[in-house]
Design a protein around this motif. Structure first.
Motif, PDB file in Angstrom:
ATOM      1  N   UNK A  62       0.857  -0.920  -0.201  1.00 44.00           N
ATOM      2  CA  UNK A  62      -0.030  -0.036  -0.366  1.00 44.00           C
ATOM      3  C   UNK A  62       0.716   1.670   0.130  1.00 44.00           C
TER       4      UNK A  62
ATOM      5  N   UNK B  82       3.959   1.778  -1.087  1.00 45.14           N
ATOM      6  CA  UNK B  82       4.870   1.743  -1.812  1.00 45.14           C
ATOM      7  C   UNK B  82       4.530   2.425  -3.064  1.00 45.14           C
ATOM      8  N   UNK B  83       2.805   1.823  -3.076  1.00 46.90           N
ATOM      9  CA  UNK B  83       1.358   2.158  -3.920  1.00 46.90           C
ATOM     10  C   UNK B  83       1.419   3.775  -4.523  1.00 46.90           C
ATOM     11  N   UNK B  84       0.853   4.832  -3.243  1.00 46.52           N
ATOM     12  CA  UNK B  84       0.776   5.554  -2.265  1.00 46.52           C
ATOM     13  C   UNK B  84       2.054   6.120  -3.078  1.00 46.52           C
TER      14      UNK B  84
END
Lengths: 380, 337
Positions: free
Chosen positions: B251, B253-255
């Motif tokens: 999560x 890493x995605x943000x």
């Protein structure tokens, strides 16, 4: 023209744009599992089958997972029939497994009708004594010349009443370690010896079935993959299911955020909780986009492809929590007001996805052992 | 309105960025600490996101974020955030080409360090600065201070500096006192919120690096540490904690990737993306808590590096606003009233 633009252009020739329903009118269902009668399920399925045929015949069926995702994003803006769960099961779970494991004859016979959804396929996986420990299945398949005789009892099958085929995980050799004695068959759901009974789940509806197999005769030509290799066949279906679960719960989370926007006023805590759920939907979409972008770049996705289902089930719980805070007593007593008591369907349905398709605990074990590489429990 | 709307290809690392990551990781592993001049001379890190006209190499924030992640993983190169992220972007966004030409080449070649001092109580009187700003990153050492006063940004080099005792010693802070300090106007302070969002994106990249370290170190420890005759990593209670952390890591890493892409492409989505980096703070907090807990007694010792990451994680949680501040900002951007 990009793929998405092409898809949009084609969609606009065969379907209307979804009408912008004003808040407070239209369908307020947020069901996680449809509360349909058997007759309603048949109607919804038939409508979607008509649509899938139009799509397939125009050359928009049988897309790669990456293009399917892009296509689905575009289709969401159009007014097309609902897509009951049996469709992704057939098209995204079973068809790829046939592609991977089927003989040329089986691919010729099954792939086109399944992708076109002329023939739907359900999963005959879980049993009362083989849930999380799926490899403990006891449904027996005994060879009899060029056919097999199946006996057993499967549970938690969705779409059993509308499916032509059932993918049955069976034990063919009880004398070897459990993972080595399994074989997978495709069985005709209308064959003599198949009995389907609905299971009523905690939402009140009956989206699942139990399926009894009594002296069911299956030709050896309907065996999927080698004898004794059924566990690997099963795992490829389960991996596809995990990959396909990443967008679960987003529609309802978006709707809960809309619900917050339509409150006359919010407290600071309500505002923060709403923003927090918004961040979850954003991140959940980003995780999915990272998977598709990696696939598009021709690389194999990493951990981001495996965490989606766990992230999604948490989103579903947080959606329930926000809605409960926003609606208070209107959630638990039906005042007749639009979009309030209807949320009980979400509240009661959400726990199902933390169990179905590999429970949250099983997902965590998979992440720990297969992604992080931690050692297995010694007893296994 | 649905977010994200950026091109998903921007969320995935390019082969060149992967190469840069490996070079940066080797550099930080080998040299540790702060090798500011070497970083500029050997790798040109300070100039990555500085345009070629100002002595940089003209890459984007995406490349800088790769380096920040590796710096965050090794807990080093602490001047990157104040100098290369905050000060450089303040100068670039000011549109003041004279100021850019004066300061950016020095930053790019490693001869000048800088920081920003925003949100304090500083005013202009008789053409000089008066007042104080606290919690200024690298405030005691930075050569150049870009300070906001009366709606303007000023460049100032002469100020009284008092180092603060800090929770995270790898991120020094200072109290700055301006007493008739001479200063040069740089431009409008309207750039401050945007610079803060760039700071949030940069911090997110650092946090992701720190989480990556905590996760890797803990996984490798539970694989080799044996109790009850088996590796503790074979116990489900341990596995599930780490699996939960892996979910939060992805999560984060995605943000962080999203916020980086928004800075690099100057996307209007940046305020949303920057607020969403709140998930990086909570993931880092979880990662460092597990780092200590799953190392047991050894993880609680002074000698073990875990506490340095705990300190970094907790102090990062209040930098550029707490999680609650970010969520409140986000609610405002989204019109959730």
């Amino acid at each position: 023209m990009s793929f998405r633009e092409e898809a949009r252009a084609w969609l606009s020739t065969v379907a209307d744009r979804k009408p912008e329903a004003a808040w407070g009118s239209g369908d307020d269902s947020v069901a996680v599992f449809e509360n349909w009668t058997e007759e309603e399920e048949r109607e919804h399925t038939a409508r979607r089958q008509d649509w899938e045929r139009i799509r397939f015949d125009a050359g928009w069926g049988a897309l790669s997972p990456f293009h399917e995702h892009l296509y689905r994003t575009e289709e969401a803006a159009f007014d097309v029939p609902r897509r009951p769960e049996i469709f992704p099961v057939t098209q995204q779970l079973v068809a790829p497994a046939i592609e991977l494991w089927g003989t040329e004859e089986q691919k010729d016979r099954w792939l086109r009708p399944m992708r076109r959804t002329d023939e739907l396929a359900c999963q005959l996986f879980s049993e009362t004594e083989a849930g999380s420990d799926l490899a403990a299945v006891r449904t027996r398949a005994v060879r009899d010349g060029d056919r097999w005789i199946l006996n057993g009892h499967k549970v938690w099958t969705s779409g059993a009443t509308v499916a032509t085929w059932g993918v049955a995980v069976c034990r063919t050799d009880p004398d070897v370690p459990k993972h080595a004695g399994i074989t997978v068959f495709l069985v005709r759901m209308d064959a003599p010896g198949v009995t389907v009974r609905p299971i009523r789940q905690m939402t009140g509806g009956a989206s699942f079935n139990e399926v009894y197999l009594d002296d069911l005769v299956v030709p050896d030509t309907d065996r999927l993959g080698p004898v004794g290799q059924g566990w690997r066949v099963t795992l490829s279906v389960l991996a596809a299911e995990r990959l396909d679960s990443g967008s679960l719960g987003l529609d309802n989370a978006d709707r809960a955020i809309e619900l917050a926007r339509h409150q006359p006023s919010l407290t600071g805590v309500e505002r923060q909780q709403t923003a927090e759920l918004f961040v979850r939907t954003l991140v959940q979409r980003l995780i999915g986009l990272r998977v598709t972008a990696t696939l598009a770049a021709g690389r194999a996705p990493g951990a981001e492809a495996s965490v989606g289902k766990l992230y999604a089930t948490e989103t579903m719980r947080r959606t329930s929590d926000l809605v409960l805070r926003l609606l208070g007593p209107k959630l638990v007593a039906d005042t007749g007001e639009w979009g309030t008591f209807a949320w009980t369907e979400h509240l009661l349905g959400a726990p199902g996805y933390s169990i179905a398709g590999g429970s949250d605990e099983i997902q965590r074990t998979i992440l720990a052992e297969r992604v992080l590489g931690l050692p297995k429990e010694p007893s296994r | 309105m649905t977010y994200p709307r950026i091109d998903p290809a921007l969320l995935v690392e390019t082969p060149e960025q992967r190469e840069l990551r490996s070079v940066a990781r080797d550099f930080f592993t080998e040299h540790g600490g702060d090798q500011w001049k070497r970083m500029a001379g050997e790798l040109g890190i300070q100039g990555l996101a500085i345009p070629e006209d100002y002595g940089g190499s003209g890459y984007t924030f995406a490349e800088l974020a790769v380096v920040l992640e590796e710096a965050g993983r090794a807990l080093c190169a602490v001047k990157l955030l104040p100098t290369v992220v905050l000060a450089v972007h303040t100068l670039l966004y000011s549109g003041n080409t004279e100021a850019c030409a004066r300061y950016l080449p020095g930053i790019a070649d490693g001869t000048l360090t800088a920081t920003v001092a925003f949100g304090g109580d500083v005013h202009v009187r008789d053409g000089t600065l008066h007042g104080t700003v606290d919690y200024v990153l690298d405030g005691a050492d930075a050569d150049l201070v870009l300070v906001s006063a009366d709606g303007q940004i000023f460049a100032c080099e002469s100020v009284t500096r008092t180092s603060r005792r800090v929770l995270d010693e790898t991120r020094p802070q200072a109290l700055l006192e301006f007493r008739s300090s001479p200063a040069t106007p740089v431009g409008s302070a309207d750039v401050v919120p945007r610079v803060r969002d760039v700071g949030r994106a940069a911090l997110a990249a650092e946090q992701v690096g720190g989480i990556g370290h905590a996760l890797d170190a803990t996984v490798s420890y539970v694989e080799q540490r044996r109790q009850f005759g088996r590796p503790i990593g074979s116990f489900q209670a341990v596995k599930h904690r780490l699996a939960r952390l892996l979910v939060e890591y992805e999560a984060a890493r995605s943000a962080a990737a999203y916020a980086t892409a928004c800075v690099a492409t100057e996307s209007a989505e940046l305020p949303v993306a920057a607020a969403a980096t709140a998930v990086c703070s909570s993931a880092y907090q979880l990662a460092t808590a597990e780092y200590v807990q799953l190392h047991g007694g050894i993880g609680f010792t002074w000698e073990h590096p875990a506490h340095r990451y705990v300190r970094r994680a907790r102090s990062s949680e209040v930098l550029f606003g707490t999680t609650q501040d970010r969520l409140t900002d986000l609610a405002a951007v989204l019109g959730i009233a």
